[in-house]
Write a protein that holds these residues in place. Structure first.
Motif, PDB file in Angstrom:
ATOM      1  N   GLY A 148     -67.121   7.744  62.963  1.00 20.84           N
ATOM      2  CA  GLY A 148     -65.696   7.719  63.283  1.00 20.84           C
ATOM      3  C   GLY A 148     -64.997   6.635  62.495  1.00 20.84           C
ATOM      4  N   LEU A 213     -70.696   4.041  67.531  1.00 21.25           N
ATOM      5  CA  LEU A 213     -70.026   5.320  67.767  1.00 21.25           C
ATOM      6  C   LEU A 213     -68.584   5.070  68.170  1.00 21.25           C
ATOM      7  N   LEU A 214     -67.661   5.399  67.264  1.00 17.38           N
ATOM      8  CA  LEU A 214     -66.256   5.056  67.460  1.00 17.38           C
ATOM      9  C   LEU A 214     -65.339   6.260  67.280  1.00 17.38           C
ATOM     10  N   THR A 215     -65.824   7.447  67.600  1.00 16.40           N
ATOM     11  CA  THR A 215     -64.961   8.617  67.500  1.00 16.40           C
ATOM     12  C   THR A 215     -63.965   8.612  68.661  1.00 16.40           C
ATOM     13  N   ASP A 218     -65.014  10.706  73.772  1.00 14.67           N
ATOM     14  CA  ASP A 218     -65.965   9.915  74.555  1.00 14.67           C
ATOM     15  C   ASP A 218     -67.289  10.639  74.751  1.00 14.67           C
ATOM     16  N   THR A 220     -68.676  12.916  72.883  1.00 17.06           N
ATOM     17  CA  THR A 220     -69.433  12.925  71.631  1.00 17.06           C
ATOM     18  C   THR A 220     -70.133  11.599  71.420  1.00 17.06           C
ATOM     19  N   ASN A 221     -69.412  10.505  71.685  1.00 17.55           N
ATOM     20  CA  ASN A 221     -70.020   9.179  71.538  1.00 17.55           C
ATOM     21  C   ASN A 221     -71.242   9.018  72.441  1.00 17.55           C
ATOM     22  N   ALA A 225     -75.113   8.777  71.319  1.00 14.56           N
ATOM     23  CA  ALA A 225     -75.804   7.560  71.753  1.00 14.56           C
ATOM     24  C   ALA A 225     -77.139   7.903  72.405  1.00 14.56           C
ATOM     25  N   ALA A 239     -71.318   2.225  71.825  1.00 21.60           N
ATOM     26  CA  ALA A 239     -70.524   3.441  72.007  1.00 21.60           C
ATOM     27  C   ALA A 239     -69.173   3.113  72.624  1.00 21.60           C
ATOM     28  N   HIS A 240     -68.126   3.655  72.023  1.00 22.12           N
ATOM     29  CA  HIS A 240     -66.777   3.450  72.550  1.00 22.12           C
ATOM     30  C   HIS A 240     -66.441   4.563  73.534  1.00 22.12           C
ATOM     31  N   VAL A 241     -66.074   4.169  74.762  1.00 26.49           N
ATOM     32  CA  VAL A 241     -65.657   5.122  75.793  1.00 26.49           C
ATOM     33  C   VAL A 241     -64.305   4.656  76.305  1.00 26.49           C
ATOM     34  N   VAL A 264     -71.743   0.119  76.132  1.00 28.28           N
ATOM     35  CA  VAL A 264     -70.524   0.900  76.225  1.00 28.28           C
ATOM     36  C   VAL A 264     -69.339  -0.033  76.403  1.00 28.28           C
TER      37      VAL A 264
END
Length: 265
Positions: A148, A213-215, A218, A220-221, A225, A239-241, A264
């Motif tokens: 991302g 993971l920065l798409t 959430d 998908t991240n 992960a 992971a970005h949520v 997260v």
């Protein structure tokens, strides 16, 4: 990944289960829109062709085709185009005619083969670039994967490069508009769906130092992960949520040794 964290039943986004259809991410990465370089070449081609045609039409003769002066317009067009293929070797060099027109034809003699050569070289580079990308991917060890490249992704990449310019970085982004990032930051850019098997294999998670993971998705991240911690027992995962409710669900999920390696935020 959805069932593991208990988020599949909420139906935040309906997506087919299982990995997406495999694609060749490194092949897609080189299918890029023609840029300014090609426009310049087209412009130079038209200009060079026009110069040669004008010179022939104004009475310039060549050493091996003395009758070219009296030839028709179609013959002059043929000879003008031929400069891009044979560089005038089939008709000889400008020999007679107005001085200015001869000078113009000499310019076309030099420009035409240069334009053709540049196009051939560019085509060869585009043809063999996928093989070069595959070699780069196979050689990755101890790299950082960033998935991302939105605002958060770009900020993370810039900070990473400020602190460590030697670490190898692999960018996964579906948007080919970010192709300039490869040259700007010295990274490898893979264009593809991060959920596809081919893209996951190209990321070489088992050899990576960390996966970030920065798409904007959430789920998908979290899905990637989970795949990352399963693929490598040592890789660190960030992971970005963005959705707070989903973040709480993850934080209160059943303790798991693999999930403890996922941070997260």
């Amino acid at each position: 990944a959805e069932d593991r964290w208990g988020v599949g039943a909420h139906g935040r986004r309906d997506r087919p289960s299982g990995p997406a259809k495999a694609t060749r991410p490194y092949t897609r990465a080189v299918r890029r829109p023609y840029g300014a370089g090609w426009l310049v070449r087209v412009g130079l081609f038209i200009l060079t062709f026009a110069i040669a045609l004008i010179a022939f039409r104004n009475g310039v003769t060549v050493s091996d085709r003395p009758s070219v002066e009296g030839a028709g317009v179609l013959a002059h067009i043929y000879y003008s185009i031929g400069l891009f293929v044979l560089a005038g070797l089939d008709i000889g060099v400008p020999e007679d005619g107005p001085v200015g027109m001869r000078g113009m034809l000499w310019v076309a003699y030099f420009l035409a083969p240069l334009i053709t050569t540049s196009v051939v070289i560019e085509g060869a580079v585009r043809l063999f670039r996928p093989f070069s990308m595959q070699r780069q991917l196979r050689s990755l060890r101890g790299h950082v994967v960033i998935v991302g490249l939105g605002r958060v992704g770009m900020t993370f990449l810039e900070v990473l490069r400020e602190h460590d310019r030697s670490v190898r970085v692999l960018i996964v982004e579906r948007d080919v508009a970010h192709k300039d990032v490869s040259e700007r930051f010295g990274v490898i850019h893979v264009c593809g769906d991060v959920r596809s098997r081919a893209t996951l294999e190209a990321m070489r998670i088992e050899h990576a130092r960390a996966v970030v993971l920065l798409t904007s998705d959430d789920l998908t991240n979290l899905e990637v992960a989970w795949h990352a911690v399963q693929a490598s027992p040592k890789v660190k995962v960030l992971a970005h949520v963005a959705e707070m409710r989903l973040r709480k669900l993850v934080s209160h999920s059943t303790p798991n040794a693999a999930l403890e390696r996922v941070r997260v935020f």
